[in-house]
Design a protein around this motif. Structure first.
Motif, mmCIF file in Angstrom:
data_model
loop_
_atom_site.group_PDB
_atom_site.id
_atom_site.type_symbol
_atom_site.label_atom_id
_atom_site.label_comp_id
_atom_site.label_asym_id
_atom_site.label_seq_id
_atom_site.Cartn_x
_atom_site.Cartn_y
_atom_site.Cartn_z
ATOM 1 N N LEU A 170 52.654 -32.207 -41.434
ATOM 2 C CA LEU A 170 53.326 -33.202 -40.589
ATOM 3 C C LEU A 170 54.817 -32.917 -40.496
ATOM 4 O O LEU A 170 55.411 -33.007 -39.419
ATOM 5 N N GLU A 171 55.405 -32.571 -41.616
ATOM 6 C CA GLU A 171 56.831 -32.244 -41.633
ATOM 7 C C GLU A 171 57.115 -31.050 -40.722
ATOM 8 O O GLU A 171 58.090 -31.042 -39.971
ATOM 9 N N ALA A 172 56.248 -30.052 -40.758
ATOM 10 C CA ALA A 172 56.413 -28.874 -39.899
ATOM 11 C C ALA A 172 56.275 -29.251 -38.429
ATOM 12 O O ALA A 172 57.014 -28.732 -37.570
ATOM 13 N N ALA A 173 55.363 -30.174 -38.115
ATOM 14 C CA ALA A 173 55.200 -30.617 -36.731
ATOM 15 C C ALA A 173 56.468 -31.336 -36.256
ATOM 16 O O ALA A 173 56.924 -31.119 -35.126
ATOM 17 N N PHE A 174 57.054 -32.155 -37.121
ATOM 18 C CA PHE A 174 58.298 -32.841 -36.759
ATOM 19 C C PHE A 174 59.437 -31.839 -36.598
ATOM 20 O O PHE A 174 60.236 -31.939 -35.669
ATOM 21 N N ARG A 175 59.520 -30.867 -37.496
ATOM 22 C CA ARG A 175 60.582 -29.852 -37.418
ATOM 23 C C ARG A 175 60.471 -29.073 -36.114
ATOM 24 O O ARG A 175 61.456 -28.833 -35.415
ATOM 25 N N SER A 176 59.263 -28.675 -35.767
ATOM 26 C CA SER A 176 59.023 -27.943 -34.529
ATOM 27 C C SER A 176 59.396 -28.796 -33.315
ATOM 28 O O SER A 176 60.021 -28.305 -32.366
ATOM 29 N N ASP A 218 47.783 -45.127 -38.044
ATOM 30 C CA ASP A 218 48.143 -45.959 -36.895
ATOM 31 C C ASP A 218 49.532 -45.607 -36.375
ATOM 32 O O ASP A 218 49.752 -45.567 -35.158
ATOM 33 N N GLU A 219 50.470 -45.379 -37.282
ATOM 34 C CA GLU A 219 51.831 -45.027 -36.867
ATOM 35 C C GLU A 219 51.858 -43.669 -36.166
ATOM 36 O O GLU A 219 52.577 -43.485 -35.192
ATOM 37 N N LEU A 220 51.073 -42.727 -36.651
ATOM 38 C CA LEU A 220 50.998 -41.421 -35.987
ATOM 39 C C LEU A 220 50.365 -41.559 -34.604
ATOM 40 O O LEU A 220 50.796 -40.907 -33.648
ATOM 41 N N GLU A 221 49.381 -42.425 -34.505
ATOM 42 C CA GLU A 221 48.762 -42.672 -33.206
ATOM 43 C C GLU A 221 49.767 -43.316 -32.254
ATOM 44 O O GLU A 221 49.831 -42.960 -31.065
ATOM 45 N N ALA A 222 50.576 -44.238 -32.758
ATOM 46 C CA ALA A 222 51.610 -44.868 -31.931
ATOM 47 C C ALA A 222 52.636 -43.829 -31.461
ATOM 48 O O ALA A 222 53.093 -43.882 -30.311
ATOM 49 N N LEU A 223 52.983 -42.889 -32.345
ATOM 50 C CA LEU A 223 53.898 -41.807 -31.952
ATOM 51 C C LEU A 223 53.290 -40.974 -30.833
ATOM 52 O O LEU A 223 53.983 -40.610 -29.869
ATOM 53 N N GLU A 275 63.624 -36.613 -37.011
ATOM 54 C CA GLU A 275 64.458 -36.081 -38.102
ATOM 55 C C GLU A 275 64.356 -36.977 -39.332
ATOM 56 O O GLU A 275 64.219 -36.486 -40.455
ATOM 57 N N GLU A 276 64.400 -38.275 -39.139
ATOM 58 C CA GLU A 276 64.304 -39.197 -40.269
ATOM 59 C C GLU A 276 62.920 -39.146 -40.911
ATOM 60 O O GLU A 276 62.800 -39.166 -42.139
ATOM 61 N N LEU A 277 61.863 -39.061 -40.107
ATOM 62 C CA LEU A 277 60.507 -38.965 -40.657
ATOM 63 C C LEU A 277 60.320 -37.653 -41.413
ATOM 64 O O LEU A 277 59.691 -37.621 -42.481
ATOM 65 N N LYS A 278 60.887 -36.587 -40.878
ATOM 66 C CA LYS A 278 60.809 -35.285 -41.555
ATOM 67 C C LYS A 278 61.503 -35.366 -42.911
ATOM 68 O O LYS A 278 61.002 -34.870 -43.915
ATOM 69 N N ARG A 279 62.644 -36.029 -42.944
ATOM 70 C CA ARG A 279 63.401 -36.182 -44.186
ATOM 71 C C ARG A 279 62.611 -36.995 -45.222
ATOM 72 O O ARG A 279 62.584 -36.652 -46.396
ATOM 73 N N ASP A 321 60.882 -48.019 -31.606
ATOM 74 C CA ASP A 321 61.632 -48.402 -32.785
ATOM 75 C C ASP A 321 60.992 -47.692 -33.981
ATOM 76 O O ASP A 321 59.847 -47.972 -34.335
ATOM 77 N N PHE A 322 61.724 -46.786 -34.574
ATOM 78 C CA PHE A 322 61.181 -45.972 -35.663
ATOM 79 C C PHE A 322 61.260 -46.653 -37.026
ATOM 80 O O PHE A 322 60.786 -46.101 -38.005
ATOM 81 N N GLU A 323 61.842 -47.839 -37.110
ATOM 82 C CA GLU A 323 62.010 -48.496 -38.416
ATOM 83 C C GLU A 323 60.677 -48.766 -39.095
ATOM 84 O O GLU A 323 60.522 -48.509 -40.280
ATOM 85 N N ARG A 324 59.714 -49.307 -38.369
ATOM 86 C CA ARG A 324 58.403 -49.596 -38.962
ATOM 87 C C ARG A 324 57.734 -48.296 -39.417
ATOM 88 O O ARG A 324 57.176 -48.230 -40.503
ATOM 89 N N THR A 325 57.809 -47.286 -38.590
ATOM 90 C CA THR A 325 57.195 -46.000 -38.937
ATOM 91 C C THR A 325 57.834 -45.429 -40.196
ATOM 92 O O THR A 325 57.140 -44.950 -41.085
ATOM 93 N N LYS A 326 59.164 -45.505 -40.280
ATOM 94 C CA LYS A 326 59.855 -45.004 -41.478
ATOM 95 C C LYS A 326 59.444 -45.804 -42.710
ATOM 96 O O LYS A 326 59.252 -45.225 -43.779
ATOM 97 N N GLN A 327 59.294 -47.116 -42.568
ATOM 98 C CA GLN A 327 58.883 -47.941 -43.702
ATOM 99 C C GLN A 327 57.503 -47.538 -44.202
ATOM 100 O O GLN A 327 57.283 -47.410 -45.398
ATOM 101 N N VAL A 328 56.578 -47.347 -43.278
ATOM 102 C CA VAL A 328 55.217 -46.945 -43.663
ATOM 103 C C VAL A 328 55.250 -45.589 -44.348
ATOM 104 O O VAL A 328 54.629 -45.399 -45.404
ATOM 105 N N PHE A 329 55.979 -44.639 -43.796
ATOM 106 C CA PHE A 329 56.062 -43.303 -44.386
ATOM 107 C C PHE A 329 56.707 -43.371 -45.772
ATOM 108 O O PHE A 329 56.238 -42.733 -46.710
ATOM 109 N N ARG A 330 57.788 -44.142 -45.908
ATOM 110 C CA ARG A 330 58.446 -44.277 -47.215
ATOM 111 C C ARG A 330 57.500 -44.860 -48.252
ATOM 112 O O ARG A 330 57.466 -44.416 -49.393
ATOM 113 N N PHE A 331 56.753 -45.883 -47.857
ATOM 114 C CA PHE A 331 55.815 -46.509 -48.784
ATOM 115 C C PHE A 331 54.754 -45.508 -49.229
ATOM 116 O O PHE A 331 54.450 -45.409 -50.422
#
Length: 143
Positions: free
Chosen positions: A42-48, A96-101, A131-135, A9-19
């Motif tokens: 990090l954005e480049a890693a997600f894009r790749s 922690d969220e990156l470790e969970a990923l 894609e959402e985390l990259k955005r 579930d990426f919702e928690r990860t997105k919340q942490v990144f947004r914050f």
């Protein structure tokens, strides 16, 4: 016998990144420069990762498992390297969220190695989540 494929579930990860991104403008100029570099990496890693998995949405029925497994391993190493290189700049929650990923990627890799046809939907969700985390991280460059 196929392994049960994990779903993240990426919702928690997105919340942490947004914050964390929302706190970016309030950091000192020097810290912002270092954070911008970390977020860009990090954005480049997600894009790749998105590029590597988007072909057939990583469907294990259309892509040989060894190729898909190698791609997931490469993505894991890229995210782990970015986390280790810039972990001192990131908040504990973001680390922690990156470790969970990274753990999720390893579980998906095991699922793909087990030749599980159930790996398709979690891989699609992974691409959408990346894609959402990259955005979210990309908003830093517009600040």
């Amino acid at each position: 016998m196929s392994a049960k494929c994990p779903k993240m579930d990426f919702e928690r990860t997105k919340q942490v990144f947004r914050f964390e991104v929302s706190r970016f403008p309030f950091a000192s100029e020097e810290r912002r420069a270092r954070l911008r570099r970390a977020y860009r990496e990090l954005e480049a890693a997600f894009r790749s990762a998105i590029r590597e998995l988007e072909f057939d949405w990583g469907d294990p029925r259309r892509m040989p498992p060894r190729v898909l497994s190698a791609r997931l391993g490469h993505i894991y190493r890229e995210l782990k390297a970015a986390r280790e290189a810039h972990g001192h700049l990131l908040s504990p929650e973001m680390r922690d969220e990156l470790e969970a990923l990274c753990e999720h990627l390893l579980k998906l890799k095991e699922c793909v190695n087990a030749l599980s046809p159930e790996a398709g939907p979690p891989l699609k969700d992974l691409v959408r989540g990346f894609e959402e985390l990259k955005r979210v991280l990309g908003t830093v460059h517009r600040l």
